[in-house]
Structure formats: C-alpha cells, structure tokens
Motif scaffolding. Structure first.
Motif, mmCIF file in Angstrom:
data_model
loop_
_atom_site.group_PDB
_atom_site.id
_atom_site.type_symbol
_atom_site.label_atom_id
_atom_site.label_comp_id
_atom_site.label_asym_id
_atom_site.label_seq_id
_atom_site.Cartn_x
_atom_site.Cartn_y
_atom_site.Cartn_z
ATOM 1 N N VAL A 179 -5.962 1.945 -4.556
ATOM 2 C CA VAL A 179 -5.774 0.535 -4.225
ATOM 3 C C VAL A 179 -7.075 -0.182 -3.890
ATOM 4 O O VAL A 179 -7.944 0.374 -3.235
ATOM 5 C CB VAL A 179 -4.828 0.469 -2.980
ATOM 6 N N VAL A 180 -7.162 -1.441 -4.366
ATOM 7 C CA VAL A 180 -8.134 -2.384 -3.808
ATOM 8 C C VAL A 180 -7.313 -3.550 -3.260
ATOM 9 O O VAL A 180 -6.594 -4.219 -4.001
ATOM 10 C CB VAL A 180 -9.124 -2.917 -4.865
ATOM 11 N N LEU A 186 -7.825 3.305 10.355
ATOM 12 C CA LEU A 186 -6.852 4.409 10.405
ATOM 13 C C LEU A 186 -6.976 5.306 9.166
ATOM 14 O O LEU A 186 -6.826 6.522 9.262
ATOM 15 C CB LEU A 186 -5.405 3.900 10.496
ATOM 16 N N CYS A 187 -7.258 4.704 8.022
ATOM 17 C CA CYS A 187 -7.422 5.497 6.792
ATOM 18 C C CYS A 187 -8.584 6.460 6.962
ATOM 19 O O CYS A 187 -8.531 7.611 6.524
ATOM 20 C CB CYS A 187 -7.669 4.587 5.587
ATOM 21 N N VAL A 240 -9.411 6.040 -2.172
ATOM 22 C CA VAL A 240 -7.963 5.869 -2.378
ATOM 23 C C VAL A 240 -7.501 4.502 -1.880
ATOM 24 O O VAL A 240 -6.723 3.813 -2.534
ATOM 25 C CB VAL A 240 -7.184 7.020 -1.689
ATOM 26 N N PHE A 241 -8.025 4.093 -0.717
ATOM 27 C CA PHE A 241 -7.727 2.755 -0.218
ATOM 28 C C PHE A 241 -9.036 2.014 -0.013
ATOM 29 O O PHE A 241 -9.910 2.480 0.714
ATOM 30 C CB PHE A 241 -6.956 2.824 1.110
ATOM 31 N N VAL A 290 0.834 -1.216 0.000
ATOM 32 C CA VAL A 290 0.000 0.000 0.000
ATOM 33 C C VAL A 290 0.866 1.264 0.000
ATOM 34 O O VAL A 290 0.582 2.215 -0.736
ATOM 35 C CB VAL A 290 -0.971 -0.014 1.207
ATOM 36 N N ALA A 291 1.930 1.281 0.821
ATOM 37 C CA ALA A 291 2.710 2.521 0.953
ATOM 38 C C ALA A 291 3.302 2.992 -0.389
ATOM 39 O O ALA A 291 3.090 4.142 -0.778
ATOM 40 C CB ALA A 291 3.789 2.358 2.021
ATOM 41 N N PRO A 292 4.013 2.134 -1.149
ATOM 42 C CA PRO A 292 4.546 2.615 -2.420
ATOM 43 C C PRO A 292 3.460 2.927 -3.453
ATOM 44 O O PRO A 292 3.606 3.850 -4.261
ATOM 45 C CB PRO A 292 5.449 1.472 -2.908
#
Ligand code: NAI
Ligand code: MG
Length: 479
Positions: free
Chosen positions: A180-181, A198-199, A208-209, A170-172
């Motif tokens: 992202v899925v 947290l997101c 986004v996530f 997820v980070a990169p």
C-alpha cells in the motif's frame, strides 16, 4: 435558577505526543520529504497549529511506490497466516493505544471525543481483527475461484473518518497480499502518522505500508503513477470523476466511495420518539460530515408538524463545543473551507424560501462552528434538497403515500444509504425493495459492522468495502 448544564469533563491532551514536523513513512521508516514543502495541520476547534506535515511531490510518490513494489516481492510470498499475525498485532496495538488515537483524531479533525472513542476506534480495531481472520481463508471466500492480489495499491482517504477510512482500506489490502501507498487528507493526517509508527513497532516488512502526506496534487501523482495497479478513493464526487477519467484506458482497478444525500423516511405509524433519535443521529453524528448521513428527512405529511416540534426540542439539547469535552455531541467543522461551503449552501436555502431553524447555543470564539440546523418548507428543486451539504444541516421534505416517499427518496444523483421508520415490517420490506441505495437501515441509522459490505449506487460510487465483498476490491478473480 434552572441550570441543567453538564459540568465540563475534558479529556487530557497530554496523553498524545505530537511532533513539530513529520516526514513520510516509506520503506519501513520515517524519511525526510524530497519536496521539502510543508503545510500546517491545525485543530479546527481552536485554530491552533498542531504540527507541520509534508506535501509529497512526484519524487516522494515515486519513492513510496518503488518501496511498495519492492515490498510486494516479499509480502506476496509471505504465508497468509503470517500476514494475519501482523494484522492481529496491529489490531491489538490499536486497542491498547485507542485513547491516544481518539484524542488525536478529535484534536486534528474536530469530532467529539465520545464519537472518536466509542465509535471510530472500536470500529478501526474490529476491521483489523476481521480482515486478519480472512487472510488465511481466501481460498474459501469465493468458492474455489482463482484470485490474485493487484500488487501495489494507492489509497486516498478523506478527513471525516481519517483512521476509520484507513482501516477500511489498509486491512483488506494487506490481508489479500497487496502492498500500500496511502495518502491521508491534508487536514487530518495525524492518526495515519501514528498508525505508521505502529507498523514500525510490529515489524511489518519494509515497503508493505507506505504513507505519503500531502494535498490533492500528491493524490494526483499517486493516481497517475504507472506502477499503481489499483486505486481506492473515498471523497468528493468531483475528485472521484477526475480519478476515473485519469485511469481511463489503463489496466488499473478502481473503487470509489463518494457522496450521498440519503433519505431518512419517517412513516406516520413509526415510534416517533425513537425516530427523532434516529434522525438526530443520522444527521448530527460527526457534524454531518458523513457520506451516508441522513440529510434529507422525508416525513409523512400528517405527522409533519408534530414530528418537527419533537425534533426541534431534541435538537435544542445537543451540546455543541469543545471536541475533547466528553459531553459534547457536536464538535467543530473540519476546516474553514468546509464551513464556507456549508454557510453558502444554507444561505442559498434561505434565499430560495426554506424556513431555517437553528438551535440556540453559544459557539466558541475561535475555530470553525455551525449550529445544528433544520430546514422546513423546502421544495424538491432547492439546492439544499439536492446537493450534499456535508454539515449539521437537515432538510425536510414531505410525502403522502409510500409510493411518493420512494419516488422522492430516489430522486437524487446519489445512492449510498437510506433509513426507514415504521412499525410495520412489511412496509420496511416493500420500501427497502424499491430504494436505490447501497445500505438501508430500518428503525435505526448509521450502524456499521466490519462483516457487512458498504458502498454506493449511481454517483455515490462503486465497489464495496467491508465484509467478504470488501476482499474482492483487492483481488483479481480470474476464473
Ligand atoms: P476531496 O475529495 O477533495 O478530498 C478527499 C481526498 O482526496 C483528500 O485526501 C484529498 O487530498 C484528495 N484529493 C483531492 N484532489 C485530488 C486529486 N485531484 N487527485 C487525487 N486525490 C485528490 O474532498 P474535499 O474537497 O475535502 O471536500 C469537498 C466535499 O466532498 C465535501 O463538502 C463533501 O461533500 C465531499 N466529501 C465526501 C466524503 C465522503 O466520505 N464521501 C469525504 C470528504 C468529502
Ligand atoms: Mg487538522
């Protein structure tokens, strides 16, 4: 009486709050799954049900991908330094709540708390910090080359390092402007679900996530979705090959991080006590559920007897048991399926003629357990010497010369990692030069750094995660 046992030191479960049932996290919020289908996730150390998670179907995946596509419009235009701020915030929140995450990881997956607390969680936070740092420096990462993000990225992760693999992916992906899925593994979804919270807390823009829980069928819907532009997968070689076939002929990026059967080569001039520590760490870390585990001990013939004696003595001191006990070295096997696979391979190893040493210890009555094990008298063609066992089982082979060590080490379909133990620097360089492995450790093993790329050769997969190279997995460089 000679009782040197440690007293129990159990980490409290009370600090985690687990819902009875979870939906998916799509478009910035938790939503009820359209599939209306659920499975339980259990604690493999007790077999107690922890929660119910949804099995995402085609509609759930469609919804998540549509949300990621919508989220992309905003995210790809978000100033890179703003993107970095979200990642920094996530990194800091992960640090603040790391004890909670660590307990959850150990409960859901069975790994010892001292590993989830002292290895997984610090690495997870570091990955977010590291890629937050890159987000606004992408134009200098590749010497002025033109690049752009893929777009909507599908990420499928395994159960051995659930949150760590999430952070590797997820980070990169977010730092480079993709959306992202993510699909976590069915036996270990809980830390990913907490990450989704947290997101929400950091106010990451909607879409986004996105997180869809489920099993292989959910993963397959994601792989085959027409709007997915890139798949990043970590897991078994079989599923990796299936994914590659599914994507054939489509303009979809792919990175695969698959299995391994790493050689840990001990030359007779090595510092033997240190090498024993490294060999133990190499295979019994995380119950051997490690793609880069040093699962083949290659020991130089003239020290075999001495080395095996030391190794067995050291193995006998391993504490096997409750993952939440801070003294535990080896926790529970992640699932009944995985335990069955380990038992089957070990039985075949014995039937083939291998000598099996297992430590003496009492295993808990409930849950899935396997005693730390060592095979000697092994022939190179035995299954235990060629197949990934993915459990606390070490297989010994011997060699006479450095040339022979290299030949045996490379005699595998895999090529993810390797270890070299010798006091001679020149021998380290000579050996490392000839080993076909993505990561080679010298006089140490299983060391990781977010700045260092990780990935395989041959059937261990392709593409790199971590470091500057890990950015490229999420960027299309066009000049
Ligand atoms: P797996 O490859 O089935 O599972 C990994 C992930 O892929 C999970 O999230 C799973 O739901 C998903 N998945 C399964 N089938 C899929 C499909 N057809 N399409 C898309 N996604 C799919 O691994 P499994 O069966 O749990 O473990 C079997 C063996 O794989 C282990 O014994 C070990 O040898 C190896 N393995 C290697 C890992 C590594 O880190 N390289 C991690 C996990 C397993
Ligand atoms: Mg579980």
């Amino acid at each position: 009486m000679n009782n040197w046992e440690y007293s129990e030191s159990i980490e409290s479960e009370k600090i985690v709050n687990i819902e009875k049932k979870y939906g998916n996290f799509i478009d910035g919020k938790f939503v009820t799954p359209k599939s209306k289908q659920y499975i339980d996730t259990i604690s493999p150390s007790t077999e107690k049900i922890l929660s119910s998670i949804s099995i995402g179907n085609q509609q759930d995946v469609d919804y998540a991908v549509a949300s990621a596509k919508e989220g992309l419009k905003k995210w790809s235009k978000t100033n890179p330094s703003e993107r970095a701020k979200y990642l920094f915030k996530l990194a800091r929140l992960i640090q603040e709540r790391s004890r909670e995450f660590a307990v959850l990881e150990s409960l859901d997956g069975g790994k010892p708390i001292k590993e989830s607390r002292d290895f997984d969680l610090p690495q997870v936070a570091q990955n977010f910090f590291y890629y937050a740092g890159w987000a606004d420096k992408l134009d200098i990462a590749w010497g002025g080359e033109e690049y752009k993000p893929y777009g909507v990225v599908g990420q499928i992760i395994p159960w051995n390092f659930p949150l760590l693999m999430l952070s590797w992916k997820v980070a990169p992906a977010l730092a480079t402007g993709n959306t992202v899925v993510l699909k976590p593994a069915e036996t270990t979804p809980l830390t990913a679900l907490l990450f989704a919270e947290l997101c929400e807390e950091v106010g990451l823009p909607d879409g986004v996530f996105n997180l869809v829980t489920g099993d292989g069928s959910t993963g397959s819907h994601l792989v085959n979705h027409k709007d997915i532009k890139k798949i990043a997968f970590t897991g078994s070689t079989g599923v990796g090959k299936y994914i590659q076939k599914s994507l054939a002929g489509r303009d979809v990026g792919l990175t695969l991080e698959l299995g391994g059967k790493a050689a840990n080569i001990v030359y007779s001039d090595a510092a033997l006590d240190e090498a024993v520590e490294g060999v133990v760490n190499g295979i019994f870390f995380n119950q051997g559920h490690v793609c880069c585990a040093g699962s083949r001990l290659l020991v130089q013939e003239d020290i075999e007897e001495k080395f095996i004696k030391k190794l067995e003595k050291r193995m006998q001191t391993l504490n096997v048991g409750n993952p939440l006990d801070k003294n535990t070295d080896v926790g529970a096997i992640n699932s009944k399926d995985q335990l069955d696979k380990i038992e089957k391979l070990v039985n075949e190893g014995v039937a083939d003629g291998g000598d099996l040493f297992q430590i003496e210890c009492e295993l808990p009555k409930n849950g899935f357990w396997f005693k730390p094990s060592l095979f000697t008298s092994v022939q190179a063609n035995y299954k235990i010497a060629t197949e990934e066992i993915f459990g606390p089982v070490l297989t010994t082979l011997t060699f006479r010369t450095p040339e022979e060590a290299v030949e045996i080490a490379n005699n595998t379909e895999y090529g993810l990692s390797a270890g070299i133990w010798t006091e001679k620097g020149s021998k380290i360089l000579w050996t490392a030069d000839r080993l076909e492995a993505g990561v080679i450790w010298a006089n140490t093993f299983n060391k990781f750094d977010p700045a260092s790329p990780f990935g395989g050769y041959k059937e261990s997969g392709f593409g790199r995660e971590g470091g500057r190279h890990g950015l490229l997995s999420y960027l299309k460089v066009s000049s």
